[in-house]
Write a protein that holds these residues in place. Structure first.
Motif, PDB file in Angstrom:
ATOM      1  N   THR A 147       5.537 -59.388 -25.142  1.00  0.00           N
ATOM      2  CA  THR A 147       6.707 -58.715 -25.710  1.00  0.00           C
ATOM      3  C   THR A 147       6.825 -57.302 -25.159  1.00  0.00           C
ATOM      4  O   THR A 147       5.864 -56.716 -24.668  1.00  0.00           O
ATOM      5  CB  THR A 147       6.628 -58.659 -27.245  1.00  0.00           C
ATOM      6  OG1 THR A 147       5.436 -57.963 -27.634  1.00  0.00           O
ATOM      7  CG2 THR A 147       6.620 -60.059 -27.828  1.00  0.00           C
ATOM      8  N   SER A 149       8.637 -53.296 -25.816  1.00  0.00           N
ATOM      9  CA  SER A 149       9.319 -52.297 -26.638  1.00  0.00           C
ATOM     10  C   SER A 149       9.869 -51.209 -25.728  1.00  0.00           C
ATOM     11  O   SER A 149       9.250 -50.841 -24.735  1.00  0.00           O
ATOM     12  CB  SER A 149       8.360 -51.681 -27.654  1.00  0.00           C
ATOM     13  OG  SER A 149       7.862 -52.657 -28.548  1.00  0.00           O
ATOM     14  N   GLY A 152       9.631 -47.351 -28.274  1.00  0.00           N
ATOM     15  CA  GLY A 152       8.981 -47.708 -29.527  1.00  0.00           C
ATOM     16  C   GLY A 152       9.673 -48.785 -30.337  1.00  0.00           C
ATOM     17  O   GLY A 152       9.198 -49.155 -31.414  1.00  0.00           O
ATOM     18  N   VAL A 153      10.783 -49.326 -29.823  1.00  0.00           N
ATOM     19  CA  VAL A 153      11.541 -50.345 -30.558  1.00  0.00           C
ATOM     20  C   VAL A 153      11.424 -51.675 -29.825  1.00  0.00           C
ATOM     21  O   VAL A 153      11.726 -51.762 -28.628  1.00  0.00           O
ATOM     22  CB  VAL A 153      13.027 -49.947 -30.693  1.00  0.00           C
ATOM     23  CG1 VAL A 153      13.804 -51.037 -31.431  1.00  0.00           C
ATOM     24  CG2 VAL A 153      13.151 -48.609 -31.406  1.00  0.00           C
ATOM     25  N   LEU A 154      11.001 -52.725 -30.542  1.00  0.00           N
ATOM     26  CA  LEU A 154      10.859 -54.046 -29.943  1.00  0.00           C
ATOM     27  C   LEU A 154      12.212 -54.557 -29.446  1.00  0.00           C
ATOM     28  O   LEU A 154      13.207 -54.511 -30.177  1.00  0.00           O
ATOM     29  CB  LEU A 154      10.285 -55.026 -30.975  1.00  0.00           C
ATOM     30  CG  LEU A 154      10.081 -56.468 -30.503  1.00  0.00           C
ATOM     31  CD1 LEU A 154       8.988 -56.541 -29.446  1.00  0.00           C
ATOM     32  CD2 LEU A 154       9.730 -57.369 -31.691  1.00  0.00           C
ATOM     33  N   ASP A 155      12.240 -55.019 -28.204  1.00  0.00           N
ATOM     34  CA  ASP A 155      13.457 -55.599 -27.623  1.00  0.00           C
ATOM     35  C   ASP A 155      13.202 -57.087 -27.415  1.00  0.00           C
ATOM     36  O   ASP A 155      12.597 -57.494 -26.429  1.00  0.00           O
ATOM     37  CB  ASP A 155      13.787 -54.916 -26.297  1.00  0.00           C
ATOM     38  CG  ASP A 155      15.153 -55.319 -25.761  1.00  0.00           C
ATOM     39  OD1 ASP A 155      15.654 -56.386 -26.162  1.00  0.00           O
ATOM     40  OD2 ASP A 155      15.713 -54.569 -24.932  1.00  0.00           O
ATOM     41  N   SER A 156      13.670 -57.895 -28.346  1.00  0.00           N
ATOM     42  CA  SER A 156      13.390 -59.334 -28.313  1.00  0.00           C
ATOM     43  C   SER A 156      14.381 -60.106 -27.455  1.00  0.00           C
ATOM     44  O   SER A 156      14.302 -61.340 -27.381  1.00  0.00           O
ATOM     45  CB  SER A 156      13.399 -59.907 -29.740  1.00  0.00           C
ATOM     46  OG  SER A 156      14.634 -59.632 -30.382  1.00  0.00           O
TER      47      SER A 156
END
Length: 223
Positions: A147, A149, A152-156
């Protein structure tokens, strides 16, 4: 060229027109009607070359050979690359006890980052410390659970298909603009396929310039 014509709706190789977008990424000026949103990317290193293409998503590919430059050490090499990874990534890179294991982890992370920045078309101008990967296990030398990020933000929205073989990492980054449009049977499609040279060039009959093929075929292989 007959195979190309059949695959791309009668467009001959010499009629393909390439240009670059504002970020410098190549694209087709005249995509065939059968592939109006074609995105592609290429990479080569060591003993492998890779091509990735998609008609519905941004895509990037990178190949890296796991090797240490001459007259240096792993720690010296890592010191030059310190700003390219987050603290979390460096912990993962340095987690093996052996220098060899550390080097394998380094090139795996580097290949992931390269595949992503090539997919978005910015290259290394994108701040690499903004990207953080949480790598999944290599099961059978393949992984598609890593995965990413950004800041700092998860990019799914991104899928990363990794393969480790013959001391090389090959990674494909794919972003589906709208995954709801993908048929259920296609969500687990194999993203990576290894082909040999003979799979691409079956005989001189597949090429327009037979004399060029004959000249190429007579070249000696590099040691």
């Amino acid at each position: 060229s007959s195979g190309i014509n059949a695959e791309y709706g009668g467009v001959t190789p010499e009629s393909f027109l390439l240009s670059r977008d504002n970020s410098g990424k190549p694209y087709l000026l005249n995509p065939p009607s059968t592939l109006p949103s074609l995105s592609f990317n290429v990479s080569h290193a060591g003993d492998y070359a890779a091509f990735a293409g998609s008609n519905s998503a941004k895509i990037g590919v990178d190949v890296m050979k796991v090797e240490l430059r001459r007259n240096t050490t792993v720690e010296t090499f890592f010191g030059h690359m310190k700003r390219q990874f987050t603290d979390f990534e460096w912990q993962r890179i340095r987690s093996p006890s052996s220098d060899r294991g550390k080097l394998v982890n380094f090139y795996r992370h580097w290949c992931l980052k390269e595949s992503y920045v090539k997919a978005i078309g910015t290259g290394l101008k994108f701040g690499l410390q903004r990207i953080q990967f949480d790598i999944g296990p290599l099961e059978g030398q393949v992984c598609n659970t890593t995965t990413m990020s950004i800041d700092g933000v998860l990019d799914s929205d991104w899928i990363f298909e990794e393969i480790y073989m013959d001391n090389h990492f090959i990674t494909i980054a794919v972003r589906n603009e709208d995954s709801s449009d993908i048929p259920a049977e296609d969500k687990n499609v194999e993203l990576l396929k290894v082909v040999e040279f003979n799979d691409l060039i079956v005989s001189e009959d597949t090429l327009d310039d037979v004399h060029y093929f004959a000249s190429f075929n007579e070249k000696k292989e590099c040691p």
